[in-house]
Design an enzyme around this catalytic site. Structure first.
Site, PDB file in Angstrom:
ATOM      1  N   HIS A   1       0.904  -1.263   0.102  1.00  0.00           N
ATOM      2  CA  HIS A   1       0.035  -0.164  -0.114  1.00  0.00           C
ATOM      3  C   HIS A   1       0.973   1.272  -0.117  1.00  0.00           C
ATOM      4  O   HIS A   1       1.365   1.495   1.122  1.00  0.00           O
ATOM      5  CB  HIS A   1      -0.958   0.000   1.058  1.00  0.00           C
ATOM      6  CG  HIS A   1      -1.798  -0.948   1.276  1.00  0.00           C
ATOM      7  ND1 HIS A   1      -2.986  -1.090   0.725  1.00  0.00           N
ATOM      8  CD2 HIS A   1      -1.910  -2.356   1.733  1.00  0.00           C
ATOM      9  CE1 HIS A   1      -3.824  -2.465   0.655  1.00  0.00           C
ATOM     10  NE2 HIS A   1      -3.088  -2.875   1.572  1.00  0.00           N
ATOM     11  N   LEU A   2       0.983   2.034  -1.186  1.00  0.00           N
ATOM     12  CA  LEU A   2       1.502   3.277  -1.295  1.00  0.00           C
ATOM     13  C   LEU A   2       0.908   4.394  -0.923  1.00  0.00           C
ATOM     14  O   LEU A   2       1.230   5.735  -0.766  1.00  0.00           O
ATOM     15  CB  LEU A   2       2.255   3.293  -2.699  1.00  0.00           C
ATOM     16  CG  LEU A   2       3.050   2.164  -2.833  1.00  0.00           C
ATOM     17  CD1 LEU A   2       3.525   2.449  -4.323  1.00  0.00           C
ATOM     18  CD2 LEU A   2       4.502   2.271  -2.010  1.00  0.00           C
TER      19      LEU A   2
ATOM     20  N   ASP B   1      -8.499  -5.353  -2.565  1.00  0.00           N
ATOM     21  CA  ASP B   1      -8.054  -5.440  -1.405  1.00  0.00           C
ATOM     22  C   ASP B   1      -8.391  -4.413  -0.252  1.00  0.00           C
ATOM     23  O   ASP B   1      -8.319  -3.085  -0.510  1.00  0.00           O
ATOM     24  CB  ASP B   1      -6.405  -5.547  -1.325  1.00  0.00           C
ATOM     25  CG  ASP B   1      -5.837  -5.936   0.039  1.00  0.00           C
ATOM     26  OD1 ASP B   1      -6.188  -6.813   0.518  1.00  0.00           O
ATOM     27  OD2 ASP B   1      -5.007  -4.711   0.463  1.00  0.00           O
TER      28      ASP B   1
ATOM     29  N   HIS C   1      -9.136 -10.491  -1.263  1.00  0.00           N
ATOM     30  CA  HIS C   1      -9.112 -10.298   0.113  1.00  0.00           C
ATOM     31  C   HIS C   1     -10.155 -11.125   0.698  1.00  0.00           C
ATOM     32  O   HIS C   1     -11.228 -10.779   0.638  1.00  0.00           O
ATOM     33  CB  HIS C   1      -9.278  -8.910   0.472  1.00  0.00           C
ATOM     34  CG  HIS C   1      -9.394  -8.712   1.731  1.00  0.00           C
ATOM     35  ND1 HIS C   1      -8.527  -7.695   2.241  1.00  0.00           N
ATOM     36  CD2 HIS C   1     -10.190  -8.882   2.627  1.00  0.00           C
ATOM     37  CE1 HIS C   1      -8.822  -7.481   3.723  1.00  0.00           C
ATOM     38  NE2 HIS C   1      -9.760  -8.216   4.017  1.00  0.00           N
TER      39      HIS C   1
ATOM     40  N   HIS D   1      -2.621 -12.571   1.545  1.00  0.00           N
ATOM     41  CA  HIS D   1      -2.509 -12.644   2.945  1.00  0.00           C
ATOM     42  C   HIS D   1      -3.355 -13.884   3.520  1.00  0.00           C
ATOM     43  O   HIS D   1      -4.123 -13.591   4.524  1.00  0.00           O
ATOM     44  CB  HIS D   1      -2.785 -11.375   3.866  1.00  0.00           C
ATOM     45  CG  HIS D   1      -3.900 -10.638   3.223  1.00  0.00           C
ATOM     46  ND1 HIS D   1      -5.236 -10.957   3.395  1.00  0.00           N
ATOM     47  CD2 HIS D   1      -3.907  -9.234   2.865  1.00  0.00           C
ATOM     48  CE1 HIS D   1      -5.983  -9.917   2.928  1.00  0.00           C
ATOM     49  NE2 HIS D   1      -5.268  -8.999   2.707  1.00  0.00           N
TER      50      HIS D   1
ATOM     51  N   ASP E   1       2.102  -6.885   2.676  1.00  0.00           N
ATOM     52  CA  ASP E   1       0.588  -6.070   3.081  1.00  0.00           C
ATOM     53  C   ASP E   1       1.117  -4.726   3.710  1.00  0.00           C
ATOM     54  O   ASP E   1       0.645  -4.251   4.765  1.00  0.00           O
ATOM     55  CB  ASP E   1      -0.114  -6.956   3.523  1.00  0.00           C
ATOM     56  CG  ASP E   1      -1.441  -6.376   3.814  1.00  0.00           C
ATOM     57  OD1 ASP E   1      -1.852  -5.298   3.117  1.00  0.00           O
ATOM     58  OD2 ASP E   1      -2.415  -6.636   4.687  1.00  0.00           O
TER      59      ASP E   1
ATOM     60  N   HIS F   1       0.325   3.932   8.323  1.00  0.00           N
ATOM     61  CA  HIS F   1      -0.645   4.753   8.941  1.00  0.00           C
ATOM     62  C   HIS F   1       0.005   5.661   9.764  1.00  0.00           C
ATOM     63  O   HIS F   1       0.964   5.247  10.137  1.00  0.00           O
ATOM     64  CB  HIS F   1      -1.551   3.953   9.779  1.00  0.00           C
ATOM     65  CG  HIS F   1      -2.459   3.118   9.165  1.00  0.00           C
ATOM     66  ND1 HIS F   1      -3.564   3.287   8.448  1.00  0.00           N
ATOM     67  CD2 HIS F   1      -2.421   1.493   9.227  1.00  0.00           C
ATOM     68  CE1 HIS F   1      -4.139   2.319   7.855  1.00  0.00           C
ATOM     69  NE2 HIS F   1      -3.652   1.300   8.378  1.00  0.00           N
TER      70      HIS F   1
END
Lengths: 428, 325
Positions: free
Chosen positions: A58-59, A150, A177, A230, A303, A307
């Protein structure tokens, strides 16, 4: 100086060899190679791997640049030994059109630290109602081949079926997901002994397993390939093992944290351990390790979920789900898989480079370390021991569950098409 | 004494008995014409309520005032879980104002634990109910009520509940009261049986120190106390059980069932009661039902907890914060 000689590294953990990089390409692999005109990196005792490929990153850009940007995320990736990452679609706006995926792709090119391959959303706005323009995203400059909602499950069986069928036209894959939404309403952690005691909403294993079971059957029925994101439970492993034995074209990934951490961590109520799918039990962890070793689980994917501090420095229920992972993944794999004797380094290269590149059809990545191949390489010092200090992360976010924990191994050098992005453990 | 009171599971048998004994002393205050002790004079206690609970808040407030503490009531309903940072901000605001103890009620399980352990605040934290996790002062007041009724008011001093058989009936899954009671009653030597439909028993309950039964009738004759839990009406819509009537038939406590209990056995309820569904009026209004006593005992227990945590006995209950002052 465009020539670099890596001297005496154990290529894929095998015999010590010299590797000569000339420009963007591996020019030669052998012993006693001439260092004439080349910068020399003495790499005795180190392991040379193909540049790592993360199929699940996640970018956050566009939209949540306070958590991560393509630039900071790819710097983190390079630090962790990655030369290519697949960026998940749950950005703001969602990567559900050619325009958004091209933007992410372009930002990756501009960053220069790591190739960024955008993942396209399966459905418009990740809402699970209507297929996004999968073909347009594939046809765009970004050349999207992996599609995923996802963060959310494609829970409508018909939508999932159509997506699986549709992407066959251009060799795409749907990355699911797996989370049955009704069974996980209000879910905060793995449902079991610990959740019962802590009074936190349970995320039962069956919510993952039932969706995987459905999806492998759908993939079989329509003759498509499906990738499971995942995997986190022993039961999921059994279903994927069964599906593969039946010839269903399914691949699966496990995250580093699901190979190491258990739901016992949640007793601290520290939201740094809050992640989706949740940390499971010791039994699950051991089953996941076995499955990664025997190939039932094809790859390790991070993954990586950055945050900002304020989204984790709060009570558990209010906290965001996710952990950063790019900079610690290889160390966790070394500890849980290599040092336990479950995988050798050549198999690590398979699970973290060759196989993810193959699943995602990443061009120029996951290639053998041999003459004529693109010089996407990672050099690892496996003897290193260090305590994880998130203050030193290249990622913009610090939400690592490993703070203060000693982990083995360190990426000393990363090369993206012959250019060093990491030198002596520091970003170039 | 411990520094915070977060979970009933944190109490040792001796600590729990000490709280119950102290509560007996506190209860005598309620019998005086002037119901006040000077123990916490000059101390400020904040009741930090992120979730509505008039009964628990008033009970704590009465306890604090009887100990002569200065009381701040902070109702922060609804502002928390939507943006969790406010718990930290609020805590630090209170810290800056020099609050000596925080009584917290929060909808999120673990919020008091986070408050006590995250370095946001230095004052002792008392959990007044968090999510579906714990409500330790409720368990203490329940145990206090049982000890008074089953062992005796004076005979109970220094005693625990060894060998008493307690049945807890109803929505165990969502009940912090059930969790706290299982922990504390087990510590005090009682044998606990949980009775509920399987849908209202948490997965993982098998590790708890208690028995689980789906059949209320079979437990009646061997119970010294039956504690009814509140069943929220919204559970019905979530298919935890088919209808209110079916629940009532299988798990409600009525006169016929009460008649099957031993003569000395009591009926407890944390309140507020849903009459007609989980308990009939006949049972609720009988002299075997301790609901009103539980409310009175709640004040005594909370006085005891505040007194002990806030250095009512400075010699063995040091509070670093107050020593600094």
């Amino acid at each position: 100086m465009s020539k670099i000689l890596i001297r005496g590294a154990k290529v894929l953990g095998g015999e010590a060899q010299d590797v000569l990089i000339d420009g963007a390409t591996v020019a030669a692999v052998g012993t006693g190679l001439s260092d004439e005109g080349a910068r020399v990196i003495e790499a005795q005792g180190q392991i040379l791997l193909p540049g790592l490929v993360d199929l699940h990153t996640h970018l956050r850009e566009p939209g949540r640049e306070d958590s991560e940007t393509v630039l900071t995320g790819t710097r983190a990736a390079a630090s962790g030994g990655y030369t290519a990452v697949f960026a998940m679609a749950n950005t703001f706006p969602v990567a559900d059109t050619a325009g958004v995926v091209e933007q992410v792709y372009r930002l990756g090119k501009e960053s220069g630290y790591c190739d960024v391959q955008p993942i396209g959303a399966v459905t418009v706005g990740l809402e699970g109602k209507k297929l996004a323009e999968l073909g347009a995203m594939h046809d765009s400059a970004a050349g999207v081949t992996v599609f995923s909602d996802d963060g959310k499950c494609v829970d409508d069986a018909v939508i999932m079926r159509r997506a699986l069928e549709y992407v066959k036209a251009f060799g795409g894959v749907v990355a699911q997901h797996a989370q049955e939404p009704r069974l996980t309403e209000g879910a905060q952690m793995n449902e079991g002994v610990v959740s019962a005691e802590l009074g936190l909403g349970g995320w039962p294993a069956v919510a993952e397993e039932s969706v995987i079971a459905r999806d492998v059957l759908l993939a079989e029925h329509v003759g498509s390939r499906v990738h499971i994101c995942h995997l986190s439970t022993a039961g999921s492993v059994e279903i994927v093992r069964w599906a593969k034995s039946r010839g269903i074209d399914v691949t699966a990934e496990v995250t580093p944290h699901h190979l190491l951490l258990t739901d016992e961590m949640v007793r601290s109520y520290n939201p740094v351990y809050k992640v989706n799918p949740p940390l499971r039990t010791e039994r699950d962890v051991l089953a996941l390790r076995e499955a990664l070793a025997d190939g039932t689980i094809d790859i390790v994917a991070t993954d990586h979920a950055p945050h900002p501090h304020e989204d984790k420095d709060c009570e558990w229920a209010a906290a965001a789900m996710g952990m950063v992972g790019l900079e610690t993944a290889l160390s966790v794999v070394q500890q849980t898989m290599v040092e336990t004797g479950l995988l050798d380094w050549a198999q690590v290269a398979d699970r973290m480079s060759f196989a993810p590149a193959r699943i995602g059809r990443a061009q120029g990545h996951g290639r053998p370390v041999s003459a004529g191949e693109p010089a996407n390489l990672t050099l690892v010092d496996p003897a290193y021991r260090g305590v994880v200090d998130p203050a030193g992360f290249a990622s913009r976010s610090r939400n690592t569950p490993y703070e203060g924990r000693e982990l083995p191994g360190r990426v000393t050098h990363t090369f993206l098409r012959g250019r060093a992005t990491v030198v002596d453990g520091k970003l170039a | 004494m411990m520094r915070h009171l977060i979970s009933a599971a944190d109490l040792t048998r001796d600590e729990a008995v000490r709280i119950l004994d102290t509560a007996e002393e506190m209860a005598r205050v309620a019998d005086r014409p002037i119901k006040k002790l000077p123990a916490l004079r000059g101390r400020t206690v904040c009741n930090l309520f992120f979730e509505d609970s008039t009964r628990t808040r008033i009970s704590f407030e009465a306890a604090e005032k009887r100990l002569s503490a200065d009381v701040i009531n902070f109702a922060a309903k609804g502002s928390s879980v939507s943006k969790g940072e406010s718990l930290k901000d609020t805590a630090q605001t209170l810290e800056a104002m020099g609050v000596d103890a925080v009584v917290i009620r929060h909808g999120a399980s673990g919020a008091p634990y986070r408050l006590a352990t995250s370095g946001w605040i230095d004052a002792p934290v008392i959990n007044a109910g968090d999510g579906t996790h714990q409500h330790p002062t409720q368990a203490l007041l329940d145990a206090f009520t049982m000890r008074r009724r089953l062992v005796g008011r004076d005979a109970g001093i220094g005693q625990d509940l060894a060998g008493r058989r307690i049945t807890i009936v109803g929505d165990v899954l969502h009940s912090r009261v059930a969790r706290s009671n299982v922990d504390l009653l087990h510590t005090l030597g009682a044998e606990v049986t949980l009775v509920a439909p399987p849908t209202l028993v948490p997965v993982g309950v098998e590790t708890w120190p208690c028995e689980v039964s789906y059949d209320l009738d079979s437990t009646l004759a061997k119970s010294d106390a039956i504690m009814m839990l509140r069943v929220q009406r919204e559970r019905m819509n979530a298919a935890f059980f088919p209808t209110e009537r079916e629940y009532s038939r299988r798990y409600g406590l009525d006169g016929d069932r009460m008649a099957k209990m031993p003569g000395h056995a009591i009926v407890m309820h944390p309140g507020p009661m849903v009459r007609g569904m989980e308990i009939t009026a006949e049972v609720a209004d009988s002299d075997r039902c301790t609901v009103i006593e539980q409310v009175a005992n709640g004040v005594s227990i909370r006085m005891a907890v505040l007194y002990l945590l806030l250095g009512g006995n400075e010699s063995d209950a040091p509070n670093p914060r107050t020593e600094e002052k």
